[in-house]
Design a protein around this motif. Structure first.
Motif, PDB file in Angstrom:
ATOM      1  N   VAL A  87       0.804  -1.232   0.000  1.00 43.42           N
ATOM      2  CA  VAL A  87       0.000   0.000   0.000  1.00 43.42           C
ATOM      3  C   VAL A  87       0.831   1.273   0.000  1.00 43.42           C
ATOM      4  CG1 VAL A  87      -1.899  -1.146   1.204  1.00 43.42           C
ATOM      5  CG2 VAL A  87      -0.253   0.186   2.520  1.00 43.42           C
ATOM      6  N   GLY A  88       2.136   1.155   0.200  1.00 48.86           N
ATOM      7  CA  GLY A  88       2.977   2.329   0.356  1.00 48.86           C
ATOM      8  C   GLY A  88       3.386   2.973  -0.951  1.00 48.86           C
ATOM      9  N   GLY A  89       4.188   4.023  -0.820  1.00 46.91           N
ATOM     10  CA  GLY A  89       4.686   4.753  -1.968  1.00 46.91           C
ATOM     11  C   GLY A  89       6.021   4.219  -2.440  1.00 46.91           C
ATOM     12  N   PRO A  90       6.575   4.806  -3.502  1.00 49.75           N
ATOM     13  CA  PRO A  90       7.825   4.321  -4.090  1.00 49.75           C
ATOM     14  C   PRO A  90       8.999   4.255  -3.119  1.00 49.75           C
ATOM     15  CG  PRO A  90       6.777   5.880  -5.544  1.00 49.75           C
ATOM     16  CD  PRO A  90       5.991   5.879  -4.261  1.00 49.75           C
ATOM     17  N   ASN A  91       9.059   5.118  -2.126  1.00 47.02           N
ATOM     18  CA  ASN A  91      10.178   5.099  -1.188  1.00 47.02           C
ATOM     19  C   ASN A  91      10.118   3.905  -0.243  1.00 47.02           C
ATOM     20  OD1 ASN A  91      11.335   7.385  -2.250  1.00 47.02           O
ATOM     21  ND2 ASN A  91      10.167   8.729  -0.917  1.00 47.02           N
ATOM     22  N   THR A  92       8.981   3.215  -0.225  1.00 48.20           N
ATOM     23  CA  THR A  92       8.816   2.068   0.657  1.00 48.20           C
ATOM     24  C   THR A  92       9.762   0.942   0.279  1.00 48.20           C
ATOM     25  OG1 THR A  92       6.510   2.602   0.941  1.00 48.20           O
ATOM     26  CG2 THR A  92       7.152   0.376   1.508  1.00 48.20           C
TER      27      THR A  92
END
Length: 104
Positions: free
Chosen positions: A23-28
């Motif tokens: 569910v996170g963003g690219p930095n995850t």
């Protein structure tokens, strides 16, 4: 402290890291978009799988409830920030309490 608590926290970390990737963003997962897309797709496939159910159970969560929350988009980055604060305080995070609040 229960002798099972460290093991439960380990499985919580596995569960939350995979959900964060789903569910996170690219930095995850990675600074590279192509790596992120692969990790995110893989993590999303894992949600609801037999392995997911085992990890949820070992972490002390109801697999169906967690799966439903993730698929309904009711898991956010704030959930992970709360988890990190809880672990730093030496407590365990409970999605069940959050689910009860959402149902009320």
């Amino acid at each position: 402290m229960s002798r099972h608590l460290p093991m439960k926290r380990l499985w919580e970390a596995v569960l939350f890291e995979n959900i964060k990737c789903a569910v996170g963003g690219p930095n995850t997962a990675s600074q590279h978009a192509e790596d992120y897309d692969f990790v995110k797709a893989d993590a999303r496939r894992w949600i609801g799988s037999p392995d997911f159910e085992i990890v949820c159970t070992l972490a002390g969560f109801d697999p169906a409830m967690v799966c439903d929350r993730v698929k309904a988009g009711r898991v956010t980055a704030a959930d992970f920030a709360q988890r990190h604060r809880a672990l730093a305080d030496g407590t365990s995070l409970s999605l069940r309490a959050d689910a009860r609040r959402a149902a009320a």
